[in-house]
Design an enzyme around this catalytic site. Sequence first.
Site, PDB file in Angstrom:
ATOM      1  N   ALA A 171       1.286  -1.349  -0.052  1.00 26.32           N
ATOM      2  CA  ALA A 171      -0.327   0.170  -0.294  1.00 26.32           C
ATOM      3  C   ALA A 171       0.971   1.510   0.431  1.00 26.32           C
ATOM      4  O   ALA A 171       0.984   2.723  -1.029  1.00 26.32           O
ATOM      5  CB  ALA A 171      -0.983   0.125   1.042  1.00 26.32           C
ATOM      6  N   GLY A 172       2.086   1.174   1.191  1.00 25.47           N
ATOM      7  CA  GLY A 172       2.964   2.435   0.589  1.00 25.47           C
ATOM      8  C   GLY A 172       3.747   2.320   0.103  1.00 25.47           C
ATOM      9  O   GLY A 172       4.112   3.731  -0.743  1.00 25.47           O
ATOM     10  N   ARG A 197     -11.811 -18.570   4.815  1.00 25.30           N
ATOM     11  CA  ARG A 197     -10.596 -19.261   5.250  1.00 25.30           C
ATOM     12  C   ARG A 197     -11.834 -19.133   7.183  1.00 25.30           C
ATOM     13  O   ARG A 197     -12.085 -19.937   7.786  1.00 25.30           O
ATOM     14  CB  ARG A 197     -10.063 -17.704   5.822  1.00 25.30           C
ATOM     15  CG  ARG A 197      -9.127 -17.690   4.044  1.00 25.30           C
ATOM     16  CD  ARG A 197      -8.029 -16.612   4.703  1.00 25.30           C
ATOM     17  NE  ARG A 197      -7.027 -16.710   4.197  1.00 25.30           N
ATOM     18  CZ  ARG A 197      -6.789 -15.697   3.025  1.00 25.30           C
ATOM     19  NH1 ARG A 197      -6.099 -14.783   3.831  1.00 25.30           N
ATOM     20  NH2 ARG A 197      -5.801 -16.288   2.126  1.00 25.30           N
TER      21      ARG A 197
HETATM   22  C1  LIG Z   1       2.491 -15.192   5.289  1.00 20.87           C
HETATM   23  C2  LIG Z   1       1.562 -14.387   5.036  1.00 20.87           C
HETATM   24  C3  LIG Z   1       1.280 -14.612   3.510  1.00 20.87           C
HETATM   25  C4  LIG Z   1       0.053 -13.391   2.965  1.00 20.87           C
HETATM   26  N1  LIG Z   1      -0.217 -13.814   1.722  1.00 20.87           N
HETATM   27  C5  LIG Z   1      -0.952 -13.212   1.092  1.00 20.87           C
HETATM   28  C6  LIG Z   1      -1.439 -13.590  -0.306  1.00 20.87           C
HETATM   29  O1  LIG Z   1      -1.338 -14.110  -1.167  1.00 20.87           O
HETATM   30  N2  LIG Z   1      -2.390 -13.324  -1.108  1.00 20.87           N
HETATM   31  C7  LIG Z   1      -3.038 -11.844  -0.268  1.00 20.87           C
HETATM   32  O2  LIG Z   1      -3.378 -10.457  -0.959  1.00 20.87           O
HETATM   33  N3  LIG Z   1      -2.500 -11.581   0.927  1.00 20.87           N
HETATM   34  C8  LIG Z   1      -1.923 -12.588   1.286  1.00 20.87           C
HETATM   35  N4  LIG Z   1      -0.943 -12.069   3.222  1.00 20.87           N
HETATM   36  C9  LIG Z   1      -1.922 -10.344   3.276  1.00 20.87           C
HETATM   37  C10 LIG Z   1      -1.054  -9.100   2.523  1.00 20.87           C
HETATM   38  O3  LIG Z   1       0.603  -9.470   2.416  1.00 20.87           O
HETATM   39  C11 LIG Z   1      -1.195  -8.228   3.857  1.00 20.87           C
HETATM   40  O4  LIG Z   1      -2.426  -7.497   3.786  1.00 20.87           O
HETATM   41  C12 LIG Z   1      -0.237  -7.257   3.462  1.00 20.87           C
HETATM   42  O5  LIG Z   1       0.890  -7.019   2.135  1.00 20.87           O
HETATM   43  C13 LIG Z   1      -0.177  -5.695   3.600  1.00 20.87           C
HETATM   44  O6  LIG Z   1      -0.023  -4.615   2.851  1.00 20.87           O
HETATM   45  P1  LIG Z   1       0.454  -3.212   3.878  1.00 20.87           P
HETATM   46  O7  LIG Z   1       0.704  -2.006   2.627  1.00 20.87           O
HETATM   47  O8  LIG Z   1      -0.794  -2.599   4.164  1.00 20.87           O
HETATM   48  O9  LIG Z   1       1.023  -3.554   4.933  1.00 20.87           O
HETATM   49  P2  LIG Z   1       2.859  -3.998   5.146  1.00 20.87           P
HETATM   50  O10 LIG Z   1       3.493  -4.321   4.125  1.00 20.87           O
HETATM   51  O11 LIG Z   1       2.699  -4.605   6.350  1.00 20.87           O
HETATM   52  O12 LIG Z   1       3.308  -2.878   5.419  1.00 20.87           O
HETATM   53  C14 LIG Z   1       3.659  -2.221   6.276  1.00 20.87           C
HETATM   54  C15 LIG Z   1       4.945  -0.988   7.038  1.00 20.87           C
HETATM   55  O13 LIG Z   1       4.420   0.006   7.381  1.00 20.87           O
HETATM   56  C16 LIG Z   1       5.401   0.225   8.247  1.00 20.87           C
HETATM   57  N5  LIG Z   1       5.233   0.720   9.618  1.00 20.87           N
HETATM   58  C17 LIG Z   1       4.184   0.215  10.484  1.00 20.87           C
HETATM   59  N6  LIG Z   1       4.200   0.795  11.501  1.00 20.87           N
HETATM   60  C18 LIG Z   1       5.044   2.092  11.524  1.00 20.87           C
HETATM   61  C19 LIG Z   1       5.277   2.766  12.273  1.00 20.87           C
HETATM   62  N7  LIG Z   1       4.640   2.666  13.823  1.00 20.87           N
HETATM   63  N8  LIG Z   1       6.243   3.638  12.106  1.00 20.87           N
HETATM   64  C20 LIG Z   1       6.831   3.413  10.662  1.00 20.87           C
HETATM   65  N9  LIG Z   1       6.343   3.039  10.072  1.00 20.87           N
HETATM   66  C21 LIG Z   1       5.675   1.348  10.397  1.00 20.87           C
HETATM   67  C22 LIG Z   1       5.955  -0.862   8.035  1.00 20.87           C
HETATM   68  O14 LIG Z   1       7.926  -0.701   7.795  1.00 20.87           O
HETATM   69  C23 LIG Z   1       5.821  -1.016   7.088  1.00 20.87           C
HETATM   70  O15 LIG Z   1       6.555  -0.604   5.385  1.00 20.87           O
HETATM   71  C24 LIG Z   1      -0.500 -13.182   3.610  1.00 20.87           C
HETATM   72  C25 LIG Z   1      -0.278 -11.941   4.806  1.00 20.87           C
HETATM   73  C26 LIG Z   1       0.967 -12.453   5.407  1.00 20.87           C
HETATM   74  C27 LIG Z   1       1.511 -12.546   6.865  1.00 20.87           C
END
Ligand SMILES: Cc1cc2nc3c(=O)[nH]c(=O)nc-3n(C[C@H](O)[C@H](O)[C@H](O)COP(=O)(O)OP(=O)(O)OC[C@H]3O[C@@H](n4cnc5c(N)ncnc54)[C@H](O)[C@@H]3O)c2cc1C
Length: 637
Positions: free
Chosen positions: A44-45, A330
Amino acid sequence: MQLDAKIPSGPLSEKWDKHRFELKLVNPANKRKYSIIVVGTGLAGGSAAASLAELGYYVKNFCVQDSPRRAHSIAAQGGINAAKNYQNDGDSIWRLFYDTIKGGDFRAREANVYRLAQVSNHIIDHCVAQGIPFAREYGGLLANRSFGGAQVSRTFYARGQTGQQLLLGAYSSLMRQVAAGRITLFPRREMLDLVVINGQARGIVVRNLVTGEIESHAADAVVMCTGGYANVFYLSTNAMASNVSATFRAYKKGAFFANPCYTQIHPTCIPVHGTYQSKLTLMSESLRNDGRVWVPKTPGDKRPPNQIPESERDYYLENKYPSFGNLVPRDVASRNAKAQCDMGKGVGETGFAVYLDFKDAIKRDGKDVIAQKYGNLFQMYEKITASNPYEEPMMIYPASHYVMGGLWVDYNLMSTLPGLFVLGEANFSDHGANRLGASALMQGLADGYFVIPYTIGGYLVGMDHSDVTTDHPAFKDAVQYVNERVKRLLAINGKRTVDDFHRELGHILWEYCGMSRNDEGLLKARTMIQALREEFWQNAMIPGSDKDFNQSLERAGRVADFLEFAELLVIDAFERKESCGGHFNEGYQTEENEAKRDDENFCHVAAWEYKGDDTEPERHIEPLVFENVQLTQRSYK
Ligand SMILES: Cc1cc2nc3c(=O)[nH]c(=O)nc-3n(C[C@H](O)[C@H](O)[C@H](O)COP(=O)(O)OP(=O)(O)OC[C@H]3O[C@@H](n4cnc5c(N)ncnc54)[C@H](O)[C@@H]3O)c2cc1C
């Protein structure tokens, strides 16, 4: 306060186009005058920062890891959904929309979900253009497989490393903008407070995790993409650094927290094997395309799996849900696994596991084909368990994995705090009470590549443009708050490790607010969490100082937030007097033990407003209006 989701009028399929046309535009020359803070570099970010900078905005991008590439998104395995219908098996934007609404047990916003299905196809085109090596058919077309809650194959994948490949794509776009000078990266920074000035989000306060320095950063808007809080359960499939701190601090500054009790327990994870384990490993849902889930028919049967004849096996998902079989969503698969283990049919040493068996698939397709699809997952399983899944079935059990709850956002992805946008897993999302597999990557990239680039412009044009610098008293107050909290943590000087508190918190939540809940247990959990929190502030052991790299301090801050947030989670679960998706209250179930919704009284989003540390939070609701689908009892039979 009246929650206004700002859903555009008009037919469902035209809302997004109409809205994009009506949104005010920022003149290209003016874009470079605006600065935007993006917290998070996951899918997302990373996608948001790259897209906003590409448009011409100046972006400051923060993450806790040493490189944006190490965001938790890199762990995503199985795939990403899109309604391309390459398989010609009946998929469409409407079907993806419908499956997602139904999969979420009719607790998501129609307009958001429809937009998500619409832009899903653009995501695939965009990622292919970036060079993401999606799996392909022999003839060159992109390949697809199936995930839970769908009867079509719409999941695009790069073996079991889809998240990694997608993140490398977003990272490449991000670094292009770093090189162009439109993004400044701030790795190793933890956001510890949000700064609100004249009712608008105007900056953040972070701690440099290497030097311990507290820094202030001002901007015209803040985009939070800080991921999910599944680690509140201690054992989860999430990265160790995943936390609730950023969103929880924003909640305390006025952003409403929506549906915190909607958490997802994933049915196929490697079972817990010891008290000192700190992490659980996911075995991707894609495995349920070919693997068959079963338990012995007789409770207590401890024979090795290969010695249990076919006639004595219970393929309980295939038997109970003939239409969807092993690919039920799930929440349904997890509850059924628990039910089997509760009946004494669980396998393995602990009795908390079921089999996922590839014998028939290998016989049908050959070992090479199965290895091609899942080779890296099989290898990972063997490395961790020392058992070869080509020869004997995997053992799996549900584990905390994902959260559908998060900061409340409107159709523009803006929270209740003007200027604070929330994307990806950190927002309360488009998934309702249960997320379908492969839809998180779709949502994170939809938010970052295709929604925020439009909606943030509409906000920036109309915002209060007064100049704000980090000299503003609101920044000084936030810095003081952060400093005092850090000092307070270090002054505890107790005897019990932070991990030990976290482990106990996880036990409480798993026991009383996990795969199933009841009112009595939720009340008990609340009291236990309060007592644990009190003990934490008296007896936590946090060595080291705040002047340098101190992972104990980092973890302590996150666990302190989890201890507060967990209470909100159980309050939310207690107040939702129904069962839906991942929120299964035993008091509300059908005769067949499926989740029983109460559409008359609970067809809404619950969004919580912080009222002070010693005051109960206030529950607000956003009614969910269904004009295009009929609410039905979810059935996967
Ligand atoms: C093992 C596993 C497998 C998965 N497989 C799938 C799949 O096959 N298909 C699917 O659709 N989904 C899957 N998911 C779910 C999916 O991966 C996540 O929901 C998604 O990647 C989240 O992306 P995001 O960008 O929202 O957050 P994240 O990828 O969690 O990124 C969070 C970001 O925020 C930053 N951050 C966090 N807190 C702070 C803070 N306080 N200060 C500064 N920076 C901060 C971190 O450093 C990071 O850069 C899976 C999840 C897991 C755990």
